[in-house]
Design a protein around this motif. Structure first.
Motif, PDB file in Angstrom:
ATOM      1  N   SER A  52      -4.499   0.994  54.063  1.00  0.00           N
ATOM      2  CA  SER A  52      -3.449   1.132  53.054  1.00  0.00           C
ATOM      3  C   SER A  52      -4.007   1.493  51.677  1.00  0.00           C
ATOM      4  N   VAL A  53      -5.306   1.322  51.478  1.00  0.00           N
ATOM      5  CA  VAL A  53      -5.855   1.714  50.163  1.00  0.00           C
ATOM      6  C   VAL A  53      -5.754   3.223  49.955  1.00  0.00           C
TER       7      VAL A  53
ATOM      8  N   THR B   2       0.312   3.982  46.680  1.00  0.00           N
ATOM      9  CA  THR B   2       0.508   2.684  46.030  1.00  0.00           C
ATOM     10  C   THR B   2      -0.623   1.718  46.339  1.00  0.00           C
ATOM     11  N   GLY B   3      -1.505   2.147  47.188  1.00  0.00           N
ATOM     12  CA  GLY B   3      -2.496   1.216  47.717  1.00  0.00           C
ATOM     13  C   GLY B   3      -3.575   0.814  46.732  1.00  0.00           C
TER      14      GLY B   3
ATOM     15  N   LYS C 112      -3.556  -0.231  43.771  1.00  0.00           N
ATOM     16  CA  LYS C 112      -3.342  -1.467  43.006  1.00  0.00           C
ATOM     17  C   LYS C 112      -3.518  -2.698  43.866  1.00  0.00           C
ATOM     18  N   GLU C 113      -3.360  -2.506  45.146  1.00  0.00           N
ATOM     19  CA  GLU C 113      -3.388  -3.667  46.031  1.00  0.00           C
ATOM     20  C   GLU C 113      -4.758  -3.924  46.632  1.00  0.00           C
TER      21      GLU C 113
ATOM     22  N   ASN D 277      -5.806  -7.608  47.020  1.00  0.00           N
ATOM     23  CA  ASN D 277      -5.040  -8.266  48.084  1.00  0.00           C
ATOM     24  C   ASN D 277      -5.542  -7.890  49.466  1.00  0.00           C
ATOM     25  N   LYS D 278      -5.720  -6.593  49.625  1.00  0.00           N
ATOM     26  CA  LYS D 278      -6.119  -6.101  50.938  1.00  0.00           C
ATOM     27  C   LYS D 278      -7.490  -6.644  51.323  1.00  0.00           C
TER      28      LYS D 278
ATOM     29  N   ARG E 151      -7.150 -10.156  52.406  1.00  0.00           N
ATOM     30  CA  ARG E 151      -6.613 -10.228  53.771  1.00  0.00           C
ATOM     31  C   ARG E 151      -7.695  -9.869  54.808  1.00  0.00           C
TER      32      ARG E 151
END
Ligand SMILES: [Mn+2]
Ligand SMILES: [Mn+2]
Lengths: 271, 227, 271, 227, 227, 227, 227, 227
Positions: free
Chosen positions: E44-45, E49-50, E52-53, E56-57, E60
């Protein structure tokens, strides 16, 4: 500026860079043309050598007189092959043999096969690499470069072709296939001595190849399997001869071997 | 001579051959090591700061070519000189690499195409086969093609470094090189494949020049350079 | 009895069986020799066709005048190839072409490749099989068998070589590789029209081959993958041209296309 | 003509070609069926009781060759006659089989080698390519070699059946055949491989003759046969 | 001992060996499942939008590495440790995959090259062979090279996402990695082939940086980042 | 630790690994040479005159096994023992060869199947993996199967040499061996393929025994032997 | 349904499929084990002393077929019956083996060719596909052909064992079998290849019969049998 | 029943089987022809002018799917439905092709992933095996993967045609597809290999999107589209 102009106008065909590439073009074309000529010579050698081998298989017909004729004919054929090899040698004059080796190796291997087959038929021994090479020394008229190695008084010059040990090995490996064919034919023709001789000879070659093992190039190892199969066929043939020979009542042995065609007394036949 | 003797003789030959190859392999390995070192030195020209250091880097590379020369000198002693092509495959790859490196240095120094003679001199070898350990024309050409691809990278990175003059000059150079290669009739071999790659290098450089020209960046650097 | 004697004495070389085998020997040798000559002709054709293709790639240099020279030179070269094909046709006179097809198919495919490449450069279309075959009708002096088909008044006789549809297809499949090379070169040389033209043309050929699919022989299907790759490369090149073209401010478009070398005002350059 | 049209034309050609091949395959299959039937008829000569029925069996086989002729007649209509070698592979195998069967019948009938002309006649085809559907010399030779191997089996089984005259006669025949084949220069192809097998057939028959001769069984049957 | 007894014993041995391999295969399959899950998390990176996350990722992913550790822990119990290389092929592939994933997480977190020690820790295994189930250096290098190719994708996608700072940083990182690999004398094995792919990643990233610089987009993000 | 340092360390490791492999290769080469010499010695038993010299030949082979032992002893010193399987492929082939040779010698001497223990003793290695350089069970089995095929050749050649007792004894032996192998559940691997070859050896030897028995030759030599 | 849901469903399906295959593989392995045991029992008929024990051995084999039946019964439960051909490859090989074994037992017991119905009964399966787990006709034929080759071995070994009646009976039987196969129009598949092997079996057996007849050994046993 | 009768029966069976296969082959051939026609229709979307005609082309393709349905309808009548897997190989390839074509049409129409249900409907077949001629899940997945690669080509060509909106949408779609596949545990089979190709498609499309976004072309077309 000068450079900017160059880029858009026609490339100056007289520039040194272009000039040197023209020389490369020439060099490469000459090389490829030579390679191609060698390939063609090699194909000719292959075909003529194969035909010599077929011819030599005709020696094993029952009559001896025709054998000499056939051998003489095979000499003529092999002389023709040698002339082709001479042409190869001429092409390679002053060159590095290995640069064009791939072009003519199939032909040379087939020549080794033919010449060693003939040699075996004549002498019942394995021709050596040295002997083969000795037969590939040619005389040619000394051209302008008469100052070559060992130019002899009459302006003749020596031109030698050298078979590589690997090509020799590969040719000998193929020879064993022909020897196997010869062996089976001999049995079929009622010739009892030849198979035993051949099995002995083939075993020597087999042991020789075993001894070399994987020291040699890959192509040699690849042929080992076929060689082993040929040896097996020859050994089987000898075995059959021996086993069936065991059935002859001992006192008859001499008769049978002396003249196979003479019918044996039926009473004694069924032992 | 018995069959056994004959095979023994051949075995001796084959062993000797393997030994020669083993010796060659070892020297070639050291040569590859040096080649990688030179490459590392020259790679820095692709860095943003690297363009100013080109002379230094070339100087350093030239020094390392001494090692190359001595290693090739060593290589020459490992086999009979008239059997060059028998063992060619062993050093072909590395010889193309060092040819590339020599060509790259020469280009960085003088923006000219190194000649076969020059490469031979830098590597301490011959041009003509008859004279000794030499540089095969196909290996020379392969080395030049590796450089062409390096130059397309240089064109890209020079722009990143803010130097807009390189791409144009590289473009002129590579176009002439392309014209040269077009004169050749190649077989379907690795060289041909490499030459097919040249088209992509030419294309890439053209794109860089295009990018510069639509932004009007093609003039400035030229001027800057003249200063 | 007669038979028993036969077995042990020399095989009678005048027996009808042996006589017929002598005729088979002759028939087979003649056939093999012809095959070999055809292989050699095919190799010559391959080499000369390949050189023609290299030559034709030189057309794409910036200058137009040299193009005509090159095309003229390619005509000469292809004429040379046609002479070789004529020799093949002569060898095949009265023969079944397919009997020796394997011997010369590589050469003929390469010829199709060269001739269709030249045709594309000249006409920007795909040469048809019929056109190729039309170029392979030769006149030869009517020999003794002057009664051949369509012997013309001057005693000249027509001799035609027919390229098979499969060889044509395989040659055209290879052509696409050359067209791809031409496309990439064009981009590198700042030629913007050719790539679009080529991508269109290549797509047509690709769709043609897709349409044939696996109906054709296996060799054709095998080349489909390479063809698809070439098309991909050409489509990518056009894509790049298009994407980068998108960055030119609209009002400048005309200028840029008119003369790429004219430097653009730096202020407007960075859009 | 557009590219699409051109490819359509070729597609039409290719489809037609496939149809021809399909047609040929079907006829060839019926031909194979008949060949197997003839073989079954002739196999019985290897049975202990079969030697007496040879004439009957040959007669029956000759009848079945009518079918062969009509099937080959059918085959001829499936393709243009001057493209024989284009489709050769399809019938090559079965043609060698029926040649073998014809050769076997002729041998059983007259102990002679069937000529190429005779085979052609039995199969209702030509000897010369120019004249129509013909028997390729290599296919004829292959068929003859299959028969040679059948004869070596026959030599063995005739002894089992108590008939000692066959092996000698077969031996003479096969030796002459071998002499004939020795005159040929074969390529490294299936025919060559088959010819290599002939040596084993010769060898096998020689062994049978040997077995008979050491038991003094070589004379009797000859005499028996003369009666 | 009779031949039968001997072979019975051998059969017992062979069965046991096959059971071990079966057990290993099963654990490896669960490990592959987890690896695919971690990959899905990290993929998802690449999304617009990835970026910014990323934290988080990574968090996880770190959680999922617990599962990896316990699964490898399970794997270790399936065979005697000194037979690591006997069964190496079974887990080699998946071990390279999880090494890649660990290296990717570490890069995303800290923009540093994960060390072999760190990977070993993340996977709950050893660095040194003598100490137990370990990470072979070749497998470590393979994992790092897989990451390099993922980074070239990241450079591309970060630009799409409007984040122009990544490509420059990735470029510096990957150049350093390339220099590192140039120190190695790799054999002609799968690793060498993978390393040849690194050149393309380097080039691709340089081209991204080029695209940014020629459009003057290389400075902005730097500033943005400082905020 | 910087990337450069890290990779330098790795290079040291890789070099060491390559040196180990180089060392192993060299010893293995000498081992292969000795194996070929033993083979040459033992090949002579196939000679017509060789059967009488079997004891001599075995004695000579036993001597050469001293060399084998010392060479394997040398091999053991080239790598840490717990990495046996890491380098297994290097000596696997030659180990199977010398196992075959040992099995052949033992058979010629005592007509028994060499046990894995005996092979290990002859080669100076271990049976159990834990104890050191050992003989893998698959390699032992492969060596035994090579011998089986050599024995079928021996059966044939012993008859040619006039010794009719060997085939019967070999037949019994090989049948027992075949039964043994039938107890094993071999995977679809090289060993399985080799085992499939055993069937041919069994059949071949049975045919030799058949040839002897139908000629009443199976009893005589037995008697001869008793003398 | 989202893409994720869809693929999750598919994954469930794929897992189930893999489980089925795993289950099948395990049962097939036990079946192979039993097949090898039956083979070992039947192999003893080739031994000199084995011919007298044929009834015992057949009885023992019949017992083991109970195990086969129960294992195949187990196999049937592992998959839906209408997916027979989906997993056919998994048991094809072993089914041919047990068919061979059944055919061999039946031949030894009654010297008749086992019918497909009988094999099905012995194995506890169906003849008709519609009724359940069945014996494909190709697999039946393959099994019969394996037996033919076993019979040629039996002919050889029966002579060695001094029983001269078998070869003649086997010869008659195998000739009938050969005629049967000649009725079939086999495709160019593994079965065809196996059938080509039948010719060699026929020939081998004929040669055994020949060996007996030329030595006048064909009548005795017949008489012996009558007793 | 005599052997002859038995084999005659078998021959009847084998003939019937071959006829079934022949019939299937013929229908499959017509199906392939239709598939190629649909492909030709859909290929035109890659043309510069093709993007506007997508609805027309899809409409035309839908029409041709009627033919596909009727041909598959014909196919169903050629064999008993519960022998689907027996003849699976015959139509597997073409079924994957038409699945791809159906998926491509659905994507072009609605930019969604066709479900297995939808494909089944378009082809006039079943999803569940029990209900009749169905679409195997592996074949469905293979068809979807072929489409993915076609979409990467479409992304490139849409840009050339001046339509900048497609690549973004394709990118989103293909990423979702990729995630879906990551849920699957594929065996090492052709499907797995095809799936490995998906990575390249994903990357390729991402690079197209990158090229557009760096030039600010990603928003415009969206707007254009809204009109
Ligand atoms: Mn030969
Ligand atoms: Mn080409």
């Amino acid at each position: 500026t000068q450079k900017a102009d160059d880029r858009d106008s026609d490339v100056n065909s007289l520039s040194p860079m272009i000039a040197s590439f023209k020389s490369f073009q020439l060099e490469l074309d000459i090389r490829h043309d030579k390679y191609e000529r060698l390939v063609k010579l090699s194909r000719d050698i292959t075909i003529e050598s194969k035909r010599t081998i077929f011819l030599l298989h005709r020696v094993i017909s029952p009559s001896v007189p025709s054998a000499e004729e056939v051998l003489a004919e095979s000499d003529v054929k092999l002389d023709g092959v040698r002339q082709k090899i001479k042409q190869i040698a001429e092409e390679l004059l002053g060159e590095d043999l290995y640069q064009f080796h791939k072009a003519f190796t199939p032909g040379i291997q087939e020549f080794v096969e033919a010449v060693s087959f003939q040699h075996y038929i004549k002498h019942r021994t394995l021709i050596s690499l040295e002997d083969i090479n000795a037969r590939l020394v040619f005389l040619q008229e000394g051209k302008s470069e008469a100052t070559g190695p060992s130019a002899d008084p009459q302006g003749m010059q020596e031109l030698a072709f050298q078979v590589t040990p690997t090509d020799y090995l590969l040719g000998v490996a193929d020879l064993t296939g022909e020897l196997m064919r010869m062996c089976i034919s001999s049995v079929g023709n009622g010739d009892i001595d030849t198979p035993y001789q051949l099995s002995q000879f083939l075993r020597e070659i087999h042991d020789g190849f075993s001894y070399i093992g994987n020291t040699g190039p890959y192509e040699v190892s690849k042929k080992l399997h076929t060689l082993r199969q040929s040896l097996g066929k020859v050994e089987d043939a000898c075995y059959t001869l021996r086993v069936r020979g065991s059935e002859i009542p001992k006192h008859m042995l001499a008769d049978v071997f002396a003249s196979r065609a003479v019918p044996i007394d039926p009473d004694e036949g069924v032992a | 001579m018995s069959v056994t003797e004959m095979f023994s003789n051949i075995q001796v030959f084959l062993c000797a051959d393997q030994d020669v190859r083993e010796d060659i392999r070892k020297v070639v390995q050291t040569l590859e090591q040096t080649a990688r070192e030179i490459l590392t030195v020259l790679q820095s020209v692709h860095q943003p700061t690297g363009f100013k250091e080109i002379p230094n880097k070339c100087f350093r590379a030239r020094e390392l070519f001494c090692t190359v020369r001595s290693q090739i000198g060593d290589l020459k002693t490992k086999f009979p000189m008239d059997q060059y092509y028998r063992f060619h495959e062993h050093w072909r790859f590395v010889l193309q690499r060092v040819t590339f490196l020599a060509a790259f240095v020469v280009y960085l120094e003088s923006e000219t195409l190194v000649t076969r003679e020059e490469v031979a001199e830098i590597l301490g070898i011959e041009v003509e086969r008859e004279k000794g350990f030499h540089l095969d024309v196909e290996d020379y050409l392969a080395g030049v093609l590796i450089m062409a691809s390096e130059l397309s990278r240089l064109a890209v990175n020079s722009v990143t470094a803010g130097d807009y003059s390189w791409p144009l000059r590289i473009s002129t150079f590579i176009n002439e090189l392309d014209s040269g290669f077009r004169l050749l009739n190649l077989k379907n071999d690795p060289l041909r494949k490499r030459y097919d790659g040249l088209k992509y290098d030419v294309k890439k450089i053209e794109e860089v020049v295009y990018d510069l020209s639509i932004r009007g960046l093609t003039k400035e650097p030229e001027a800057e350079r003249d200063k």
